[in-house]
Design a protein around this motif. Structure first.
Motif, PDB file in Angstrom:
ATOM      1  N   ILE A  86       0.841  -1.205   0.000  1.00 24.93           N
ATOM      2  CA  ILE A  86       0.000   0.000   0.000  1.00 24.93           C
ATOM      3  C   ILE A  86       0.870   1.247   0.000  1.00 24.93           C
ATOM      4  O   ILE A  86       1.511   1.566   1.007  1.00 24.93           O
ATOM      5  CB  ILE A  86      -0.966   0.006   1.209  1.00 24.93           C
ATOM      6  N   TYR A  91      -3.153   4.735   0.008  1.00 26.34           N
ATOM      7  CA  TYR A  91      -3.845   5.043   1.278  1.00 26.34           C
ATOM      8  C   TYR A  91      -4.931   6.094   1.015  1.00 26.34           C
ATOM      9  O   TYR A  91      -6.068   5.962   1.454  1.00 26.34           O
ATOM     10  CB  TYR A  91      -2.857   5.616   2.295  1.00 26.34           C
ATOM     11  N   ASN A 138       1.886  -2.236   4.440  1.00 26.04           N
ATOM     12  CA  ASN A 138       2.416  -0.901   4.206  1.00 26.04           C
ATOM     13  C   ASN A 138       3.599  -0.949   3.241  1.00 26.04           C
ATOM     14  O   ASN A 138       4.497  -1.792   3.402  1.00 26.04           O
ATOM     15  CB  ASN A 138       2.855  -0.324   5.558  1.00 26.04           C
ATOM     16  N   ASN A 142       7.231   3.930   2.022  1.00 22.58           N
ATOM     17  CA  ASN A 142       6.494   5.100   2.525  1.00 22.58           C
ATOM     18  C   ASN A 142       7.271   5.807   3.632  1.00 22.58           C
ATOM     19  O   ASN A 142       7.108   6.987   3.854  1.00 22.58           O
ATOM     20  CB  ASN A 142       5.145   4.683   3.129  1.00 22.58           C
ATOM     21  N   SER A 156       3.235  10.870   9.360  1.00 19.75           N
ATOM     22  CA  SER A 156       2.723   9.562   8.885  1.00 19.75           C
ATOM     23  C   SER A 156       1.767   8.965   9.905  1.00 19.75           C
ATOM     24  O   SER A 156       0.702   8.444   9.554  1.00 19.75           O
ATOM     25  CB  SER A 156       3.891   8.598   8.674  1.00 19.75           C
ATOM     26  N   ARG A 159      -1.589  10.666   9.740  1.00 22.55           N
ATOM     27  CA  ARG A 159      -2.333  10.231   8.541  1.00 22.55           C
ATOM     28  C   ARG A 159      -2.827   8.806   8.698  1.00 22.55           C
ATOM     29  O   ARG A 159      -3.932   8.460   8.300  1.00 22.55           O
ATOM     30  CB  ARG A 159      -1.408  10.314   7.311  1.00 22.55           C
ATOM     31  N   LEU A 160      -1.979   7.959   9.325  1.00 21.56           N
ATOM     32  CA  LEU A 160      -2.364   6.553   9.520  1.00 21.56           C
ATOM     33  C   LEU A 160      -3.605   6.477  10.405  1.00 21.56           C
ATOM     34  O   LEU A 160      -4.532   5.700  10.156  1.00 21.56           O
ATOM     35  CB  LEU A 160      -1.194   5.789  10.156  1.00 21.56           C
ATOM     36  N   PHE A 163      -6.556   7.257   8.447  1.00 18.52           N
ATOM     37  CA  PHE A 163      -6.846   6.135   7.536  1.00 18.52           C
ATOM     38  C   PHE A 163      -7.632   5.052   8.279  1.00 18.52           C
ATOM     39  O   PHE A 163      -8.698   4.613   7.846  1.00 18.52           O
ATOM     40  CB  PHE A 163      -5.520   5.590   7.006  1.00 18.52           C
TER      41      PHE A 163
END
Ligand SMILES: CCCCCCCCCCCCC/C=C/C(=O)SCCNC(=O)CCNC(=O)[C@H](O)C(C)(C)COP(=O)(O)OP(=O)(O)OC[C@H]1O[C@@H](n2cnc3c(N)ncnc32)[C@H](O)[C@@H]1OP(=O)(O)O
Length: 331
Positions: A86, A91, A138, A142, A156, A159-160, A163
């Motif tokens: 991903i 994402y 993942n 990234n 990150s 953002r995770l 998500f």
């Protein structure tokens, strides 16, 4: 005396103002580049929302395909060359697809992988599937830039969290059709699905290389704990144990396992039947089922992402990532 600091950049001594200023400037540039990369991805997503649910035109990448028919919105991993790892773009595509699917006229939403069928000349006169992964989790790139430095984990991790929140808040029945091996976040998200159908060809693991020092998934442990699966889940998260589809089923991670030969036919026939059920009744039922745990799931997700931000063992993680990404060069 310079010592190793976070991100493995040589850390200048306390009074070494010259090098410290240069190092701070380098870190700031890397942070700004990462922020720009993430925000350009997220802003382009916002502007490209499809009107009647996400369709392939609305998706920036072709690595996530979205289609809607027979009352089913299908979100398909389509990056076989990288085992459906991903990427950052994916994402955001997945978040967009879930956002659109939550309001389109479909009844259920299904995640699966695009199987490429190849004909074989040997004992099978017709086609068989290629060795596709459902997803290898993942994309390890990234987190690391071309200079081999870990990207700004704080951004990150934020953002995770967004998500994973999309999965926690998704209002319609969410189904995973796992027709290949699954790794990492592709596995830990399964606990947020309403049904997981797996072919007996599958296996699931958190990190193929436990040495990579990924943080195990609190969220997954929390969901597993509820199903009384704590030990087995911990074994997978801590020691990298790979579970067969049947082992995952025995531990409640998978709803049902099907023989590979009849998997696609049986599962899609069943899903088309489910998609004919009254949508509002299913939506209300899902809301009632999830009502008492949703807030707890958000809390656990926030804790997990805070742990990634604050406690990811950067040095171990960087070295393990580098080893993985450079392993082919060593062959
Ligand atoms: C909204 C934005 C969010 C931003 C989030 C940013 C980052 C957040 C960081 C924290 C995330 C925490 C939660 C997630 C955890 C995880 O998912 S950890 C698990 C990560 N995945 C793995 O460890 C698997 C790595 N891959 C492998 O071990 C092997 O590839 C395989 C899956 C066992 C398959 O092996 P094999 O059949 O030998 O194929 P390969 O040759 O290895 O692979 C083919 C090509 O695919 C590339 N690839 C495969 N998996 C990945 C991957 N996960 N990331 C990147 N690339 C991958 C592989 O490099 C090969 O590429 P080429 O060499 O170019 O051919």
């Amino acid at each position: 005396m310079a010592t190793e600091g976070p991100c493995n950049m040589p850390k200048p001594g306390v009074f070494d103002f010259g090098n410290k200023a240069k190092q701070d400037a380098r870190k700031e540039t890397a942070r700004q580049n990462h922020v720009a990369r993430l925000s350009s991805l997220s802003s382009s997503k916002a502007s490209s929302q499809g009107k009647h649910g996400a369709d392939e035109k609305a998706q920036e990448s072709k690595n996530i395909l979205v289609s809607s028919e027979d009352g089913i919105t299908k979100i398909t991993f389509n990056r076989p060359a990288k085992k459906n790892a991903i990427s950052l773009q994916m994402y955001f595509d997945i978040m967009l697809a879930l956002k659109n699917a939550s309001t389109d006229n479909s009844v259920i939403t299904v995640f699966t992988v695009l199987l490429r069928r190849i004909s074989v000349m040997c004992h099978h006169p017709w086609s068989r599937r290629t060795g596709d992964y459902y997803s290898s989790g993942n994309d390890l790139k990234n987190s690391i830039n071309d200079a081999g430095e870990i990207q700004d984990i704080a951004i990150s991790a934020k953002r995770l969290r967004e998500f994973v929140d999309c999965f926690i808040d998704f209002p319609k029945p969410l189904v995973a059709v796992v027709n290949g091996p699954a790794v990492g976040i592709a596995v830990t998200l399964l606990g947020l699905f309403d049904a997981v159908y797996a072919s007996d060809r599958c296996n699931v693991s958190y990190s193929i290389h436990p040495s990579r020092s990924d943080l195990g998934s609190l969220l997954f442990l929390y969901v597993s704990k509820d199903n009384g699966l704590r030990q087995e889940a911990a074994e997978m998260l801590l020691f990298g144990k790979k579970l067969t589809a049947r082992e995952a089923w025995a531990q409640g991670l998978v709803t049902e396992v099907f023989p590979e030969s009849t998997f696609e036919t049986e599962v899609w026939t069943r899903l088309k039947t489910y998609a004919k059920l009254p949508p509002n009744a299913m939506r209300v039922s899902k809301e009632l089922i999830r009502k008492h745990e949703k807030q707890k799931l958000h809390t656990v997700n926030a804790e997990e992402c805070a742990a990634i931000r604050e406690r990811l063992p950067i040095e171990e993680y960087t070295n393990a990532l580098r080893n993985f990404l450079s392993r082919k060069a060593k062959l």
